[in-house]
Write a protein that holds these residues in place. Structure first.
Motif, PDB file in Angstrom:
ATOM      1  N   LEU A  20      41.058  40.606  -3.123  1.00 35.04           N
ATOM      2  CA  LEU A  20      41.288  41.619  -4.009  1.00 35.04           C
ATOM      3  C   LEU A  20      40.517  41.624  -5.237  1.00 35.04           C
ATOM      4  N   GLY A  21      40.570  40.214  -5.727  1.00 35.25           N
ATOM      5  CA  GLY A  21      39.797  40.009  -7.090  1.00 35.25           C
ATOM      6  C   GLY A  21      38.192  40.045  -6.719  1.00 35.25           C
ATOM      7  N   LEU A  22      37.840  39.537  -5.419  1.00 32.05           N
ATOM      8  CA  LEU A  22      36.336  39.834  -5.285  1.00 32.05           C
ATOM      9  C   LEU A  22      35.938  41.130  -5.242  1.00 32.05           C
ATOM     10  N   ASP A  23      36.884  41.890  -4.529  1.00 32.99           N
ATOM     11  CA  ASP A  23      36.384  43.348  -4.550  1.00 32.99           C
ATOM     12  C   ASP A  23      36.395  43.897  -5.802  1.00 32.99           C
ATOM     13  N   ALA A  24      37.284  43.361  -6.835  1.00 35.03           N
ATOM     14  CA  ALA A  24      37.278  44.256  -8.099  1.00 35.03           C
ATOM     15  C   ALA A  24      36.077  43.727  -8.943  1.00 35.03           C
TER      16      ALA A  24
ATOM     17  N   ASP B  61      32.686  46.114 -10.474  1.00 32.74           N
ATOM     18  CA  ASP B  61      32.510  46.059 -11.979  1.00 32.74           C
ATOM     19  C   ASP B  61      33.804  46.104 -12.725  1.00 32.74           C
ATOM     20  N   VAL B  62      34.779  45.800 -12.223  1.00 32.26           N
ATOM     21  CA  VAL B  62      36.206  45.562 -13.005  1.00 32.26           C
ATOM     22  C   VAL B  62      35.966  44.539 -14.143  1.00 32.26           C
ATOM     23  N   GLU B  63      36.224  44.618 -15.334  1.00 34.30           N
ATOM     24  CA  GLU B  63      36.306  43.557 -16.189  1.00 34.30           C
ATOM     25  C   GLU B  63      37.766  43.203 -16.688  1.00 34.30           C
ATOM     26  N   ALA B  64      38.107  41.929 -16.452  1.00 33.29           N
ATOM     27  CA  ALA B  64      39.399  41.437 -16.958  1.00 33.29           C
ATOM     28  C   ALA B  64      39.078  39.863 -16.851  1.00 33.29           C
TER      29      ALA B  64
ATOM     30  N   GLY C 174      37.431  33.233  -7.717  1.00 39.00           N
ATOM     31  CA  GLY C 174      36.965  32.029  -7.310  1.00 39.00           C
ATOM     32  C   GLY C 174      37.749  31.158  -6.646  1.00 39.00           C
ATOM     33  N   LEU C 175      39.050  31.404  -6.370  1.00 41.18           N
ATOM     34  CA  LEU C 175      39.935  30.367  -5.986  1.00 41.18           C
ATOM     35  C   LEU C 175      39.561  29.995  -4.652  1.00 41.18           C
ATOM     36  N   ALA C 176      39.494  28.688  -4.403  1.00 42.19           N
ATOM     37  CA  ALA C 176      39.151  28.108  -3.087  1.00 42.19           C
ATOM     38  C   ALA C 176      40.520  28.082  -2.080  1.00 42.19           C
TER      39      ALA C 176
END
Length: 159
Positions: free
Chosen positions: A22-26, A30-33, A41-43
Protein backbone atom coordinates in the motif's frame (compact mmCIF):
# COMPACT_ATOMS: atom_id res chain seq x y z
CA UNK A 1 -9.81 1.06 4.20
CA UNK A 2 -6.76 -0.85 5.37
CA UNK A 3 -6.77 1.32 8.50
CA UNK A 4 -10.28 0.15 9.30
CA UNK A 5 -9.24 -3.43 8.64
CA UNK A 6 -6.49 -3.11 11.26
CA UNK A 7 -9.22 -2.88 13.91
CA UNK A 8 -10.60 -6.31 12.93
CA UNK A 9 -9.77 -9.68 14.39
CA UNK A 10 -6.11 -10.57 13.95
CA UNK A 11 -6.82 -13.18 11.26
CA UNK A 12 -8.73 -10.55 9.21
CA UNK A 13 -6.11 -7.81 9.41
CA UNK A 14 -3.98 -6.92 6.41
CA UNK A 15 -0.53 -8.45 6.44
CA UNK A 16 2.62 -6.43 6.96
CA UNK A 17 3.58 -7.16 3.33
CA UNK A 18 0.23 -5.74 2.20
CA UNK A 19 0.84 -2.54 4.18
CA UNK A 20 4.24 -2.14 2.52
CA UNK A 21 2.58 -2.66 -0.89
CA UNK A 22 0.00 0.00 0.00
CA UNK A 23 2.90 2.33 0.76
CA UNK A 24 4.39 1.62 -2.66
CA UNK A 25 1.01 2.15 -4.34
CA UNK A 26 0.53 5.44 -2.50
CA UNK A 27 3.96 6.66 -3.59
CA UNK A 28 3.14 5.77 -7.19
CA UNK A 29 -0.12 7.73 -6.85
CA UNK A 30 1.86 10.82 -5.71
CA UNK A 31 0.58 10.74 -2.12
CA UNK A 32 2.85 12.84 0.06
CA UNK A 33 3.57 12.03 3.69
CA UNK A 34 6.99 12.21 5.37
CA UNK A 35 6.92 8.59 6.59
CA UNK A 36 5.51 7.11 3.39
CA UNK A 37 8.91 6.45 1.74
CA UNK A 38 10.01 4.69 4.93
CA UNK A 39 6.98 2.39 4.82
CA UNK A 40 7.31 1.72 1.09
CA UNK A 41 11.03 1.04 1.39
CA UNK A 42 10.88 -1.64 4.05
CA UNK A 43 12.78 -4.80 3.18
CA UNK A 44 11.25 -8.21 4.00
CA UNK A 45 13.27 -8.47 7.18
CA UNK A 46 11.88 -5.12 8.32
CA UNK A 47 8.17 -5.85 7.73
CA UNK A 48 7.59 -5.99 11.49
CA UNK A 49 7.85 -2.16 11.43
CA UNK A 50 5.08 -1.82 8.81
CA UNK A 51 2.10 -1.37 11.18
CA UNK A 52 3.83 1.33 13.18
CA UNK A 53 4.87 3.20 10.04
CA UNK A 54 1.42 2.73 8.48
CA UNK A 55 -0.18 4.33 11.56
CA UNK A 56 2.31 7.19 11.34
CA UNK A 57 1.47 7.74 7.64
CA UNK A 58 -2.26 7.78 8.47
CA UNK A 59 -1.62 10.36 11.18
CA UNK A 60 0.49 12.51 8.83
CA UNK A 61 -2.28 12.41 6.22
CA UNK A 62 -4.86 13.49 8.79
CA UNK A 63 -6.80 10.25 8.47
CA UNK A 64 -6.83 9.49 12.19
CA UNK A 65 -8.94 9.15 14.20
CA UNK A 66 -10.79 6.94 11.78
CA UNK A 67 -14.50 7.69 11.96
CA UNK A 68 -17.26 6.13 9.87
CA UNK A 69 -17.62 9.38 7.88
CA UNK A 70 -13.92 9.27 7.01
CA UNK A 71 -14.17 5.64 5.99
CA UNK A 72 -17.18 6.26 3.73
CA UNK A 73 -15.40 9.21 2.14
CA UNK A 74 -12.29 7.04 1.63
CA UNK A 75 -14.37 4.37 -0.08
CA UNK A 76 -15.88 6.95 -2.48
CA UNK A 77 -12.43 8.37 -3.13
CA UNK A 78 -11.06 4.90 -3.86
CA UNK A 79 -13.96 4.14 -6.23
CA UNK A 80 -13.33 7.38 -8.13
CA UNK A 81 -9.59 6.71 -8.26
CA UNK A 82 -10.07 3.16 -9.56
CA UNK A 83 -12.60 4.40 -12.12
CA UNK A 84 -10.09 7.02 -13.25
CA UNK A 85 -7.40 4.38 -13.57
CA UNK A 86 -9.75 2.24 -15.68
CA UNK A 87 -10.60 5.14 -18.01
CA UNK A 88 -6.90 6.07 -18.32
CA UNK A 89 -6.09 2.43 -19.28
CA UNK A 90 -3.82 2.00 -16.24
CA UNK A 91 -5.99 -0.62 -14.54
CA UNK A 92 -7.55 -3.67 -16.16
CA UNK A 93 -11.29 -2.90 -16.34
CA UNK A 94 -12.30 -6.32 -15.02
CA UNK A 95 -9.96 -6.08 -12.05
CA UNK A 96 -10.99 -2.47 -11.42
CA UNK A 97 -14.69 -3.35 -11.49
CA UNK A 98 -14.08 -6.11 -8.95
CA UNK A 99 -12.14 -3.71 -6.69
CA UNK A 100 -14.91 -1.10 -6.87
CA UNK A 101 -17.51 -3.79 -6.17
CA UNK A 102 -15.69 -5.46 -3.27
CA UNK A 103 -13.88 -2.55 -1.60
CA UNK A 104 -16.26 0.35 -2.17
CA UNK A 105 -19.79 -0.57 -3.25
CA UNK A 106 -20.26 -3.54 -0.92
CA UNK A 107 -19.06 -1.54 2.07
CA UNK A 108 -21.25 1.45 1.12
CA UNK A 109 -24.37 -0.77 0.87
CA UNK A 110 -24.44 -0.73 -2.94
CA UNK A 111 -25.25 2.91 -3.76
CA UNK A 112 -27.02 3.61 -7.06
CA UNK A 113 -24.03 5.52 -8.45
CA UNK A 114 -21.87 2.37 -8.33
CA UNK A 115 -24.53 -0.15 -9.37
CA UNK A 116 -23.65 -0.28 -13.11
CA UNK A 117 -20.04 -1.18 -12.26
CA UNK A 118 -21.19 -3.69 -9.63
CA UNK A 119 -23.49 -5.38 -12.16
CA UNK A 120 -20.61 -5.70 -14.61
CA UNK A 121 -18.26 -7.07 -11.92
CA UNK A 122 -20.88 -9.69 -11.06
CA UNK A 123 -21.31 -10.57 -14.74
CA UNK A 124 -17.56 -11.12 -15.01
CA UNK A 125 -17.73 -13.62 -12.15
CA UNK A 126 -20.91 -15.29 -13.36
CA UNK A 127 -20.65 -19.10 -13.02
CA UNK A 128 -23.34 -19.70 -15.70
CA UNK A 129 -20.93 -21.68 -17.86
CA UNK A 130 -20.75 -19.01 -20.56
CA UNK A 131 -17.54 -17.00 -20.32
CA UNK A 132 -18.33 -13.37 -21.09
CA UNK A 133 -16.85 -11.68 -24.15
CA UNK A 134 -13.88 -10.14 -22.31
CA UNK A 135 -13.26 -7.25 -24.71
CA UNK A 136 -16.93 -6.32 -24.78
CA UNK A 137 -17.04 -6.42 -20.96
CA UNK A 138 -13.88 -4.32 -20.72
CA UNK A 139 -15.48 -1.72 -22.98
CA UNK A 140 -18.68 -1.74 -20.93
CA UNK A 141 -16.76 -1.37 -17.65
CA UNK A 142 -14.73 1.49 -19.10
CA UNK A 143 -17.92 3.20 -20.25
CA UNK A 144 -19.56 2.70 -16.84
CA UNK A 145 -16.45 4.07 -15.11
CA UNK A 146 -16.50 7.12 -17.40
CA UNK A 147 -20.20 7.67 -16.61
CA UNK A 148 -19.52 7.34 -12.88
CA UNK A 149 -16.73 9.92 -13.07
CA UNK A 150 -19.07 12.31 -14.87
CA UNK A 151 -21.45 12.37 -11.87
CA UNK A 152 -21.16 15.12 -9.32
CA UNK A 153 -19.19 13.98 -6.22
CA UNK A 154 -21.88 15.23 -3.84
CA UNK A 155 -24.41 12.84 -5.40
CA UNK A 156 -22.31 9.91 -4.18
CA UNK A 157 -22.77 10.70 -0.54
CA UNK A 158 -26.49 10.02 -0.40
CA UNK A 159 -26.48 6.76 1.56
Amino acid sequence: MAAADLAMESWQRPSDAYLVQLGLDALMADVEAPSLPLLAGLARGEYSQARELFDLVLEELGLLPLASDNLAKARWTAARWWAGQIVACRLDPGHGAKLIHRESAAELDYPDALQPIVDLARALDSPNGQPPDRQHMRDRVTSAARDFLATEPHQDRSL
